[in-house]
Design a protein around this motif. Structure first.
Motif, PDB file in Angstrom:
ATOM      1  N   UNK A 172       0.836  -1.207   0.000  1.00 51.28           N
ATOM      2  CA  UNK A 172       0.000   0.000   0.000  1.00 51.28           C
ATOM      3  C   UNK A 172       0.867   1.251   0.000  1.00 51.28           C
ATOM      4  N   UNK A 173       1.972   1.215   0.764  1.00 50.73           N
ATOM      5  CA  UNK A 173       2.901   2.357   0.775  1.00 50.73           C
ATOM      6  C   UNK A 173       3.526   2.538  -0.603  1.00 50.73           C
ATOM      7  N   UNK A 174       3.936   1.429  -1.238  1.00 47.51           N
ATOM      8  CA  UNK A 174       4.511   1.497  -2.585  1.00 47.51           C
ATOM      9  C   UNK A 174       3.520   2.095  -3.574  1.00 47.51           C
ATOM     10  N   UNK A 175       2.266   1.651  -3.463  1.00 50.99           N
ATOM     11  CA  UNK A 175       1.232   2.158  -4.376  1.00 50.99           C
ATOM     12  C   UNK A 175       1.030   3.658  -4.155  1.00 50.99           C
ATOM     13  N   UNK A 176       1.039   4.090  -2.904  1.00 50.73           N
ATOM     14  CA  UNK A 176       0.893   5.513  -2.604  1.00 50.73           C
ATOM     15  C   UNK A 176       2.018   6.339  -3.224  1.00 50.73           C
ATOM     16  N   UNK A 177       3.256   5.838  -3.074  1.00 50.71           N
ATOM     17  CA  UNK A 177       4.408   6.541  -3.664  1.00 50.71           C
ATOM     18  C   UNK A 177       4.285   6.575  -5.183  1.00 50.71           C
ATOM     19  N   UNK A 178       3.931   5.444  -5.753  1.00 46.43           N
ATOM     20  CA  UNK A 178       3.783   5.331  -7.198  1.00 46.43           C
ATOM     21  C   UNK A 178       2.708   6.296  -7.698  1.00 46.43           C
ATOM     22  N   UNK A 179       1.611   6.347  -6.989  1.00 44.77           N
ATOM     23  CA  UNK A 179       0.503   7.225  -7.345  1.00 44.77           C
ATOM     24  C   UNK A 179       0.946   8.688  -7.310  1.00 44.77           C
ATOM     25  N   UNK A 180       1.683   9.056  -6.267  1.00 39.29           N
ATOM     26  CA  UNK A 180       2.176  10.442  -6.166  1.00 39.29           C
ATOM     27  C   UNK A 180       3.146  10.754  -7.307  1.00 39.29           C
ATOM     28  N   UNK A 181       4.035   9.808  -7.618  1.00 44.43           N
ATOM     29  CA  UNK A 181       4.970  10.004  -8.730  1.00 44.43           C
ATOM     30  C   UNK A 181       4.230  10.180 -10.048  1.00 44.43           C
ATOM     31  N   UNK A 182       3.200   9.369 -10.242  1.00 40.17           N
ATOM     32  CA  UNK A 182       2.422   9.446 -11.473  1.00 40.17           C
ATOM     33  C   UNK A 182       1.753  10.814 -11.600  1.00 40.17           C
ATOM     34  N   UNK A 183       1.148  11.284 -10.516  1.00 39.77           N
ATOM     35  CA  UNK A 183       0.513  12.618 -10.551  1.00 39.77           C
ATOM     36  C   UNK A 183       1.544  13.709 -10.826  1.00 39.77           C
ATOM     37  N   UNK A 184       2.721  13.570 -10.231  1.00 37.03           N
ATOM     38  CA  UNK A 184       3.781  14.555 -10.426  1.00 37.03           C
ATOM     39  C   UNK A 184       4.216  14.595 -11.897  1.00 37.03           C
ATOM     40  N   UNK A 185       4.398  13.417 -12.480  1.00 33.84           N
ATOM     41  CA  UNK A 185       4.785  13.343 -13.900  1.00 33.84           C
ATOM     42  C   UNK A 185       3.686  13.936 -14.768  1.00 33.84           C
ATOM     43  N   UNK A 186       2.433  13.639 -14.460  1.00 33.39           N
ATOM     44  CA  UNK A 186       1.329  14.179 -15.252  1.00 33.39           C
ATOM     45  C   UNK A 186       1.276  15.701 -15.154  1.00 33.39           C
ATOM     46  N   UNK A 187       1.553  16.247 -13.980  1.00 32.06           N
ATOM     47  CA  UNK A 187       1.618  17.708 -13.819  1.00 32.06           C
ATOM     48  C   UNK A 187       2.769  18.287 -14.642  1.00 32.06           C
ATOM     49  N   UNK A 188       3.898  17.587 -14.622  1.00 31.98           N
ATOM     50  CA  UNK A 188       5.069  18.021 -15.399  1.00 31.98           C
ATOM     51  C   UNK A 188       4.739  18.054 -16.895  1.00 31.98           C
ATOM     52  N   UNK A 189       4.092  16.999 -17.375  1.00 32.86           N
ATOM     53  CA  UNK A 189       3.704  16.945 -18.793  1.00 32.86           C
ATOM     54  C   UNK A 189       2.752  18.091 -19.121  1.00 32.86           C
ATOM     55  N   UNK A 190       1.789  18.313 -18.249  1.00 30.74           N
ATOM     56  CA  UNK A 190       0.823  19.399 -18.462  1.00 30.74           C
ATOM     57  C   UNK A 190       1.547  20.745 -18.540  1.00 30.74           C
ATOM     58  N   UNK A 191       2.495  20.964 -17.640  1.00 30.82           N
ATOM     59  CA  UNK A 191       3.256  22.209 -17.617  1.00 30.82           C
ATOM     60  C   UNK A 191       4.063  22.400 -18.905  1.00 30.82           C
ATOM     61  N   UNK A 192       4.717  21.332 -19.344  1.00 34.81           N
ATOM     62  CA  UNK A 192       5.511  21.409 -20.582  1.00 34.81           C
ATOM     63  C   UNK A 192       4.599  21.707 -21.771  1.00 34.81           C
ATOM     64  N   UNK A 193       3.449  21.055 -21.818  1.00 35.89           N
ATOM     65  CA  UNK A 193       2.526  21.282 -22.934  1.00 35.89           C
ATOM     66  C   UNK A 193       1.997  22.716 -22.922  1.00 35.89           C
ATOM     67  N   UNK A 194       1.777  23.265 -21.732  1.00 28.89           N
ATOM     68  CA  UNK A 194       1.335  24.659 -21.639  1.00 28.89           C
ATOM     69  C   UNK A 194       2.425  25.604 -22.136  1.00 28.89           C
ATOM     70  N   UNK A 195       3.675  25.324 -21.780  1.00 27.69           N
ATOM     71  CA  UNK A 195       4.796  26.141 -22.264  1.00 27.69           C
ATOM     72  C   UNK A 195       4.867  26.087 -23.785  1.00 27.69           C
ATOM     73  N   UNK A 196       4.718  24.895 -24.303  1.00 29.58           N
ATOM     74  CA  UNK A 196       4.759  24.698 -25.762  1.00 29.58           C
ATOM     75  C   UNK A 196       3.648  25.519 -26.423  1.00 29.58           C
ATOM     76  N   UNK A 197       2.446  25.464 -25.840  1.00 31.51           N
ATOM     77  CA  UNK A 197       1.319  26.176 -26.417  1.00 31.51           C
ATOM     78  C   UNK A 197       1.529  27.693 -26.356  1.00 31.51           C
ATOM     79  N   UNK A 198       2.133  28.178 -25.262  1.00 35.67           N
ATOM     80  CA  UNK A 198       2.416  29.625 -25.158  1.00 35.67           C
ATOM     81  C   UNK A 198       3.361  30.079 -26.273  1.00 35.67           C
ATOM     82  N   UNK A 199       4.370  29.256 -26.540  1.00 41.72           N
ATOM     83  CA  UNK A 199       5.313  29.612 -27.626  1.00 41.72           C
ATOM     84  C   UNK A 199       4.562  29.672 -28.949  1.00 41.72           C
TER      85      UNK A 199
END
Length: 138
Positions: A49-76
Motif C-alpha cells: 500500500x505504501x509502494x502504491x501511494x508513492x507510485x501514485x504520487x509520482x504518477x501525478x507529479x509526472x502528469x503535472x510536469x507533462x501538463x506544464x511542458x505542454x502549456x509552455x509549448x502552447x504559449x510559444x
C-alpha cells in the motif's frame, strides 16, 4: 547413573513424541503457523500500500510536469504567427519541449505499469489474507 540418565532421556523423547502426535497439539501448531503467515501477509499488504501511494504520487507529479511542458509549448505557439513559420530559436524550443514531453510520457507509462502490477499483487495478497482468515475461523 548413566543408564538412569539414558532412561530419562528416552522417556522425555517419548513424551515429546506423544505430545507432537496429540491432535490438540497438531491443531494448535497449525493455528500458530497460520497466524504467523497472516502477520507476514498483513506486513506485505502494508508495504505494498505504501509502494502504491508513492507510485501514485509520482504518477501525478509526472502528469503535472507533462501538463506544464505542454502549456509552455502552447504559449510559444500562441505568441508567434504560425503563418510565417516559427523563428529558428522558437522552433528549437518547441522541438526540445516535444522531446521532454515524449520522455515524460515514457516515464509516465513505466510508472503506470508499475502501479498496475502493484495493485494486482495487492489484490492477490488480500485474497491470500482472506483464505488464511477463513482457515483461522474454522
Amino acid at each position: 547413573q548413566q543408564q538412569q540418565q539414558q532412561q530419562q532421556q528416552q522417556q522425555q523423547q517419548q513424551l515429546e513424541q506423544e505430545n507432537e502426535d496429540d491432535p490438540f497439539t497438531i491443531i494448535s501448531n497449525k493455528i500458530n503457523e497460520t497466524e504467523e503467515q497472516l502477520k507476514k501477509i498483513n506486513k506485505l499488504i502494508e508495504n505494498k500500500k505504501e509502494d502504491i501511494g508513492k507510485c501514485d504520487r509520482n504518477l501525478r507529479s509526472i502528469q503535472e510536469e507533462i501538463k506544464s511542458i505542454m502549456e509552455s509549448r502552447q504559449r510559444i505557439l500562441n505568441s508567434n504567427s504560425i503563418l510565417f513559420g516559427l523563428p529558428f530559436e522558437e522552433q528549437k524550443n518547441i522541438d526540445k519541449l516535444d522531446t521532454d514531453i515524449r520522455k515524460q510520457k515514457e516515464v509516465e507509462s513505466i510508472i503506470a505499469e508499475s502501479l498496475t502490477s502493484s495493485k494486482l499483487y495487492l489484490n492477490s495478497l488480500n485474497e491470500k489474507k482472506e483464505q488464511f482468515e477463513k482457515v483461522l475461523l474454522q
